[in-house]
Enzyme design. Structure first.
Site, short mmCIF file in Angstrom:
data_model
loop_
_atom_site.label_atom_id
_atom_site.label_comp_id
_atom_site.label_asym_id
_atom_site.label_seq_id
_atom_site.Cartn_x
_atom_site.Cartn_y
_atom_site.Cartn_z
N GLY A 237 56.37 67.77 42.55
CA GLY A 237 56.62 69.15 42.97
C GLY A 237 58.06 69.29 43.41
O GLY A 237 58.93 68.50 43.03
N GLU A 259 57.87 62.67 42.58
CA GLU A 259 58.59 63.17 41.38
C GLU A 259 59.02 64.57 41.74
O GLU A 259 58.17 65.47 41.80
CB GLU A 259 57.66 63.20 40.17
N CYS A 293 61.10 70.24 35.14
CA CYS A 293 61.93 69.61 36.18
C CYS A 293 63.20 68.99 35.60
O CYS A 293 64.23 68.96 36.25
CB CYS A 293 61.11 68.55 36.88
P1 NAD Z 1 55.62 72.84 44.98
O1 NAD Z 1 56.38 71.76 45.65
O2 NAD Z 1 55.66 74.20 45.55
O3 NAD Z 1 54.06 72.45 44.94
C1 NAD Z 1 53.61 71.24 44.37
C2 NAD Z 1 52.23 70.94 44.89
O4 NAD Z 1 52.30 70.71 46.29
C3 NAD Z 1 51.23 72.08 44.70
O5 NAD Z 1 49.97 71.55 44.37
C4 NAD Z 1 51.19 72.71 46.08
O6 NAD Z 1 49.99 73.42 46.37
C5 NAD Z 1 51.32 71.48 46.96
N1 NAD Z 1 51.77 71.77 48.33
C6 NAD Z 1 52.51 72.82 48.76
N2 NAD Z 1 52.70 72.73 50.10
C7 NAD Z 1 52.09 71.60 50.50
C8 NAD Z 1 51.92 70.97 51.77
N3 NAD Z 1 52.42 71.50 52.88
N4 NAD Z 1 51.23 69.81 51.84
C9 NAD Z 1 50.71 69.26 50.71
N5 NAD Z 1 50.81 69.83 49.49
C10 NAD Z 1 51.50 70.98 49.38
O7 NAD Z 1 56.05 72.79 43.44
P2 NAD Z 1 55.63 73.78 42.28
O8 NAD Z 1 56.27 75.09 42.55
O9 NAD Z 1 54.15 73.71 42.05
O10 NAD Z 1 56.32 73.08 40.99
C11 NAD Z 1 57.65 73.21 40.66
C12 NAD Z 1 58.46 72.06 41.22
O11 NAD Z 1 57.95 70.83 40.74
C13 NAD Z 1 59.92 72.09 40.78
O12 NAD Z 1 60.73 71.76 41.87
C14 NAD Z 1 59.99 70.99 39.72
O13 NAD Z 1 61.26 70.44 39.54
C15 NAD Z 1 59.01 70.01 40.26
N6 NAD Z 1 58.54 69.13 39.19
C16 NAD Z 1 58.96 67.83 39.16
C17 NAD Z 1 58.55 66.99 38.12
C18 NAD Z 1 59.01 65.54 38.03
O14 NAD Z 1 58.39 64.79 37.30
N7 NAD Z 1 60.05 65.14 38.74
C19 NAD Z 1 57.70 67.48 37.13
C20 NAD Z 1 57.29 68.81 37.21
C21 NAD Z 1 57.70 69.62 38.24
#
Ligand code: NAD
Length: 508
Positions: A237, A259, A293
């Site tokens: 995320g 990641e 990402c």
């Molecule tokens: P996000 O960080 O908002 O959420 C990711 C996950 O975390 C979701 O399931 C969300 O519900 C959960 N989450 C949110 N707050 C939380 C908390 N306080 N405690 C525990 N879990 C929590 O990310 P997003 O908007 O879903 O996805 C986009 C992001 O993901 C971008 O920054 C992107 O670069 C990244 N990403 C990284 C990769 C990689 O492999 N490096 C791959 C895909 C996406």
């Protein structure tokens, strides 16, 4: 055209069966291409997380699962691969209507990569060094030493919405390959395919090995990241939430892999073959509306080529068709939500305010038949400085920033001048120059004359604040095991034990 879907309610998936949430509440899953409701999903709670973790913990206690022979485990992984292909049509459909990714990409790429990942890890599992013998030390006497690699226990996976089912498998496959059990919390925009995956995988693994609790980050993610029986957490995320996960996991010292985000530099050298580099760079940034990402969001162009490159990029971008992702002819679908659309548009405004110039796109679009959807024109900025907000922050939308450079040293410095380090790329006909640049770029993957090319047998992950650890490849298996050193003394006489004199001064 509106998408004709039956609105279904999805419960949680715990211990091999569908379970209602203790809240009895649901949340809506919306098709981002139309704004229409496609499903209602159980709103999980802390109690549901505990139930799922207890089920995963009990399943881990089952030695038949934990200590399964590699050849039998490989058969399970092949069976999962087969399940994915058998259910491909439904998985692809659910993924398109919830994530907004195009049918063309998901049906010809994601689903096959997922099936292949289980097969690739099945092969690695057969060769994995679960037990290694060390040579006996020559002095003070013989000993037998093993290194065993053992599963960690209950793993938690928290995943994002951009490529939900593919990213879920990056965690499920190595976790199961090494004999762990797993509880997954998918993003609330896109929980459907993770639930479906759990259902089909549970047909070939014991109950409790895979569980899914849907719900918000605070109500489900946080209890999972702090649960004392969860021993590993694998998060994908944003960097912002990744930092939070590290803090939450610290309370019970969980093994943590992250990641996270990216702002990947894409460098055109003067000798690049522009007939490939230009479409390649657009593929690198506009695939899935820029919501990947490792998108190449910062394009560095030498002064000499600048005008020619910009003209070519604008021309090619004008050929991209925005539309309903279910249609074969659609090149770019929507962004995930109204909120994401507004965030991207506010970044575009910020870029203009900072002095950058939009040369194409820049606005939201009404797509005929998808009037309720969240579409943004593929947007290209020029006159961008590397320290501008649009060049430093992850926008996660279809926005390319073009940055000029004159010297190679200057471009390497700008490319690395970011908190992120997920991916990078260079376009040139000179392979030696390419390797030199690749060596200097601080990123977990560097593409030479290409973009987005990940392999199931190669590691993927970030330098700097793009993450900790690697997924896919053999290396991902290490992330789901822990090492145990087992020592057996072979010295029969007490006084010949080298520890004896360390404590006892009296000799026999
Ligand atoms: P996000 O960080 O908002 O959420 C990711 C996950 O975390 C979701 O399931 C969300 O519900 C959960 N989450 C949110 N707050 C939380 C908390 N306080 N405690 C525990 N879990 C929590 O990310 P997003 O908007 O879903 O996805 C986009 C992001 O993901 C971008 O920054 C992107 O670069 C990244 N990403 C990284 C990769 C990689 O492999 N490096 C791959 C895909 C996406």
């Amino acid at each position: 055209m509106s998408v004709d879907v039956e609105v279904k309610t999805f419960p949680l998936f715990i211990n091999g069966k569908w379970e209602s949430s203790s809240s009895r509440e649901t949340f809506d899953v919306i098709n981002p291409a139309t704004g229409e409701l496609v499903a209602k999903v159980a709103k999980g709670t802390k109690e549901d997380v505990d139930k799922a973790v207890q089920a995963a913990s009990a399943a881990f206690e089952n030695t038949a699962w934990r200590e399964m022979k590699p050849k039998d485990r490989a058969k399970v992984l092949y069976a999962i691969s087969h399940q994915i292909i058998t259910h491909a049509e439904e998985l692809v459909y659910l993924e398109v209507i919830s994530s907004g990714g195009t049918l063309r990409r998901i049906s010809s790429n994601d689903i096959l990569q997922m099936a292949d990942l289980f097969q690739t890890l099945a092969k690695f599992t057969l060769e994995y060094p679960f037990s290694e013998n060390l040579p006996s030390p020559p002095f003070p006497g013989p000993a037998h030493n093993f290194i065993w690699r053992e599963p960690i226990g209950v793993c938690a996976a928290i995943t994002p919405w951009n490529m939900p089912m593919l990213i879920a498998t990056w965690k499920i496959a190595p976790a199961l390959a090494m004999g762990n059990t797993i509880v997954i919390k998918p993003a609330s925009f896109t929980p459907l395919t993770t639930l479906k995956l759990a259902e089909i995988i549970s047909e070939v693994v014991p109950p409790g090995v895979i569980n899914v609790v849907t719900g918000s980050g605070t109500e489900v993610g946080e209890p999972l990241a702090t649960h004392p029986k969860v021993e590993k957490i694998a998060f994908t995320g944003s960097t912002e939430i990744g930092r939070k996960i590290m803090t939450l996991a610290a309370g019970t010292v969980k093994n943590t892999t992250l990641e996270l985000g990216g702002k990947s530099p894409n460098i055109l050298l003067e000798d690049a073959d522009l007939s490939i580099a230009l479409p390649g760079s657009l593929f690198g940034v506009f695939l899935h509306s820029g919501q990947l990402c490792e998108s190449g969001t910062r394009l560095f162009v030498p002064d000499k080529l600048h005008d020619q490159v910009v003209e070519g990029l604008v021309k090619l971008t004008s050929t991209l068709k925005l539309g309903n992702p279910l249609l074969e002819g659609t090149d770019i679908g929507p962004v995930i939500s109204k909120q994401q659309r507004d965030t991207v548009l506010s970044y575009i405004e910020a870029g203009i305010e900072e002095g950058a110039t939009v040369v194409c796109g820049g606005k939201e679009v009404a797509v005929p038949g998808c009037e309720g959807g969240y579409f943004i024109e593929p947007t290209i900025f020029i006159n961008v400085k590397n320290d501008m907000k649009i060049a430093q922050e992850e926008i996660f939308g279809p926005v390319l920033t073009v940055i000029r450079y004159s010297e190679i040293e200057e471009v390497i410095e700008m490319a690395n001048d970011t908190i992120y380090g997920l991916a990078a790329g260079v376009w040139t006909k000179d392979v030696n120059k390419a390797y030199d640049v690749a060596r200097k770029l601080r990123a977990g993957v560097v593409w030479i004359n290409d973009w987005h090319m990940l392999r199931n047998d190669a590691p993927f992950g970030g330098y700097k604040q793009s993450g900790i650890g690697r997924e896919m490849g053999k290396h991902s298996l290490d992330a789901y095991t822990q090492l145990k050193h087992v020592h057996t003394s072979m010295v029969p006489e007490l006084h010949k034990r080298n520890w004896y004199q360390l404590l006892f001064s009296e000799t026999e």
